[in-house]
Design a protein around this motif. Structure first.
Motif, PDB file in Angstrom:
ATOM      1  N   UNK A  74       7.697  -9.486   8.949  1.00 26.62           N
ATOM      2  CA  UNK A  74       6.324  -9.277   9.381  1.00 26.62           C
ATOM      3  C   UNK A  74       6.154  -9.661  10.857  1.00 26.62           C
ATOM      4  N   UNK A  75       6.759 -10.772  11.276  1.00 28.95           N
ATOM      5  CA  UNK A  75       6.684 -11.188  12.682  1.00 28.95           C
ATOM      6  C   UNK A  75       7.343 -10.157  13.591  1.00 28.95           C
ATOM      7  N   UNK A  80       4.852  -2.239  15.114  1.00 25.79           N
ATOM      8  CA  UNK A  80       5.211  -1.256  14.101  1.00 25.79           C
ATOM      9  C   UNK A  80       4.364  -1.547  12.885  1.00 25.79           C
ATOM     10  N   UNK A  81       3.514  -0.596  12.485  1.00 27.90           N
ATOM     11  CA  UNK A  81       2.683  -0.867  11.312  1.00 27.90           C
ATOM     12  C   UNK A  81       3.529  -0.950  10.048  1.00 27.90           C
ATOM     13  N   UNK A  82       3.134  -1.814   9.155  1.00 31.06           N
ATOM     14  CA  UNK A  82       3.827  -1.927   7.871  1.00 31.06           C
ATOM     15  C   UNK A  82       3.502  -0.697   7.046  1.00 31.06           C
ATOM     16  N   UNK A  83       4.475  -0.274   6.285  1.00 28.85           N
ATOM     17  CA  UNK A  83       4.240   0.855   5.396  1.00 28.85           C
ATOM     18  C   UNK A  83       3.483   0.366   4.177  1.00 28.85           C
ATOM     19  N   UNK A  84       2.492   1.127   3.743  1.00 26.20           N
ATOM     20  CA  UNK A  84       1.755   0.711   2.549  1.00 26.20           C
ATOM     21  C   UNK A  84       2.645   0.871   1.323  1.00 26.20           C
ATOM     22  N   UNK A  85       2.468  -0.031   0.381  1.00 21.64           N
ATOM     23  CA  UNK A  85       3.229   0.095  -0.860  1.00 21.64           C
ATOM     24  C   UNK A  85       2.704   1.293  -1.609  1.00 21.64           C
ATOM     25  N   UNK A  86       3.607   2.047  -2.202  1.00 19.19           N
ATOM     26  CA  UNK A  86       3.224   3.228  -2.938  1.00 19.19           C
ATOM     27  C   UNK A  86       3.503   3.029  -4.416  1.00 19.19           C
ATOM     28  N   UNK A  87       2.753   3.775  -5.223  1.00 19.90           N
ATOM     29  CA  UNK A  87       2.961   3.674  -6.660  1.00 19.90           C
ATOM     30  C   UNK A  87       4.384   4.062  -6.981  1.00 19.90           C
ATOM     31  N   UNK A  88       4.950   3.356  -7.900  1.00 21.79           N
ATOM     32  CA  UNK A  88       6.301   3.682  -8.324  1.00 21.79           C
ATOM     33  C   UNK A  88       7.379   3.018  -7.491  1.00 21.79           C
ATOM     34  N   UNK A  89       7.005   2.295  -6.423  1.00 23.44           N
ATOM     35  CA  UNK A  89       8.011   1.582  -5.632  1.00 23.44           C
ATOM     36  C   UNK A  89       8.623   0.472  -6.469  1.00 23.44           C
ATOM     37  N   UNK A  90       9.907   0.385  -6.425  1.00 28.24           N
ATOM     38  CA  UNK A  90      10.615  -0.644  -7.148  1.00 28.24           C
ATOM     39  C   UNK A  90      11.323  -1.534  -6.155  1.00 28.24           C
ATOM     40  N   UNK A  91      11.165  -2.822  -6.328  1.00 29.24           N
ATOM     41  CA  UNK A  91      11.833  -3.744  -5.408  1.00 29.24           C
ATOM     42  C   UNK A  91      13.091  -4.261  -5.997  1.00 29.24           C
TER      43      UNK A  91
END
Length: 91
Positions: A72-73, A80-91
């Motif tokens: 994040x830092x 650089x903007x963070x990408x939004x989490x999308x449905x179905x994303x698996x970590x």
């Protein structure tokens, strides 16, 4: 060891070191004072002339191991903007 310390410790002038490294005295002065960062060729010449005492890393301030920024830092520092989490994303 930084370039300024190397030159001072050996009692050299910018011109004398420049002759040893194949660099102009004004370039050595700018590198030594931190006004500009040397390019790859100049860094290589200084590394060879100092027998490895001055390295390319000596021209940059690097974070210590315990000071490493998190993702994040880095993103905010680079704007650089963070990408939004999308449905179905698996970590």
């Amino acid at each position: 060891m930084n370039l300024s310390s190397y030159i001072k410790d050996r009692g050299l002038t910018d011109e004398q070191f420049g002759q040893e490294a194949g660099l102009h005295k004004s370039a050595v002065s700018r590198y030594r004072r931190g006004l500009v960062k040397p390019g790859w060729t100049a860094m290589t010449r200084m590394y060879v002339a100092t027998k490895g005492a001055v390295t390319p890393n000596d021209f940059f301030v690097l974070p210590q191991e315990h000071e490493a920024p998190d993702e994040q830092e880095v993103s905010s520092a680079l704007s650089v903007p963070s990408l939004p989490e999308q449905e179905g994303d698996v970590e």
